[in-house]
Write an enzyme that holds these catalytic residues in place. Sequence first.
Site, PDB file in Angstrom:
ATOM      1  CG  PHE A 158       2.164  47.606  13.471  1.00  0.00           C
ATOM      2  CD1 PHE A 158       2.275  48.316  14.792  1.00  0.00           C
ATOM      3  CD2 PHE A 158       1.202  46.583  13.258  1.00  0.00           C
ATOM      4  CE1 PHE A 158       1.551  47.507  15.805  1.00  0.00           C
ATOM      5  CE2 PHE A 158       0.358  46.277  14.301  1.00  0.00           C
ATOM      6  CZ  PHE A 158       0.646  46.803  15.631  1.00  0.00           C
ATOM      7  CB  ILE A 159       4.217  53.441   9.629  1.00  0.00           C
ATOM      8  CG1 ILE A 159       2.691  52.955   9.290  1.00  0.00           C
ATOM      9  CG2 ILE A 159       4.570  53.773   8.478  1.00  0.00           C
ATOM     10  CD1 ILE A 159       2.132  51.847   8.476  1.00  0.00           C
ATOM     11  CD  GLU A 243       5.884  44.026   2.202  1.00  0.00           C
ATOM     12  OE1 GLU A 243       5.934  43.976   3.633  1.00  0.00           O
ATOM     13  OE2 GLU A 243       5.217  44.205   1.456  1.00  0.00           O
ATOM     14  CD  GLN A 337      18.813  26.024  26.014  1.00  0.00           C
ATOM     15  OE1 GLN A 337      18.207  26.763  26.208  1.00  0.00           O
ATOM     16  NE2 GLN A 337      19.282  24.959  27.151  1.00  0.00           N
ATOM     17  N   GLY A 365       2.769  40.302   6.471  1.00  0.00           N
ATOM     18  CA  GLY A 365       1.739  39.096   6.499  1.00  0.00           C
ATOM     19  C   GLY A 365       2.079  38.210   7.316  1.00  0.00           C
TER      20      GLY A 365
END
Length: 389
Positions: A158-159, A243, A337, A365
């Site tokens: 996932f880099i 982050e 919607q 996270g």
Amino acid sequence: MNSIYFTEEHQLFRASLQDFLQKEVVPHIEKWEKTGTIERFIWKKFGEMGFFGIRYPEAYGGLNLDLFYTVIFLEELQKIKSSGFAAAMWAHSYLAMTHLNAEGDERIKQEYLVPSISGDKIGALCITEPFGGSDVAGMRTTAIKKGDKYIINGSKTFITNGIYGDYYVVAAKTSPELGNKGISMFLMDSNLKGISTTKLDKLGWRASDTAEIAFDNVEIPVENLMGEEGKGFPYIMQHFALERLIMAINAHARAEYAIEYTIEYMSQREAFGKTIDKFQALRHTLVEHATDVEHCKVFNYAAVARLDKGEYVVKEATMAKLKSTKVADETIYSCLQMLGGYGYMEDYPLARLFRDSRLGPIGGGTSEILKEILSKMIIDKQNYEPAVK
């Protein structure tokens, strides 16, 4: 509220950035979304405009500006219909480059931070692993010292910028038996022997490249250790507040964009003889979401102001990401919607925004991990202090 945090100079910067994005980025977004590759020329243009150097020292080509310029940079990137493009830009500037600036020695700063600010080099931060996402301490990648070199083995996943990045900032265990006290940070060029990459196929963030990276006996000089050996975990934790705030700001900005777009659509779409912005059910739903987004924005700005003063806002940043990403998902779901069938069409921005937003509660996270961190702080009275002062 804006006058509390944003000066006239800030607003001029926002206008300049908006103009730049519309002229230089927006015409290419659809192509980059389809190909999954952001062409190199735009990185250089960002560098020439100073956008990668917003918060970095002037000695390395940066602008050394306060964090609210970063807020503007992040907010405007969320409003050009590609969170993937935005992610590639801020992952380079605020993940990889943060470590270069904080832990890199003078050689590393000259050889990597300077060209990163100018847009000549692209960086990627490599922490997450296939067997350990939010569990940073559980990483398995090792860096064993042999003479004047470290030998790196393991993998990351996932880099962001992992495929076309020029260098990686890599967390690896120099003393695996010490757990989180045995992690160190390293810098390596992406073209070294023993590095292989695989591009991942994602639900959203289609313009950005996201990679799984394998390290097979990759050799790097001992000089590419960043900071002190064994201090990698504290370094990572130190930067998590920024982050998480970045992810929170991204969330409130894309939710704001969704609301603005939906209001414009509702003012033009007619049903039963009137525009749908006159139907109470839709009006009331929209203003509830607008209220939630505004609450998030006020809280996020307050946390940024404290971080900019040097305060350690790990609790507030964690709260900000947890709440803002949840609110953004709920808001964008409702906005889609309100467009009815058109919301489900790729020709309209809500479909992409819906997919892109879903990463918010996962990346940087997961919400579940953030809740446990906050539980330790609020219920167990655990007090976190800056790991590196």
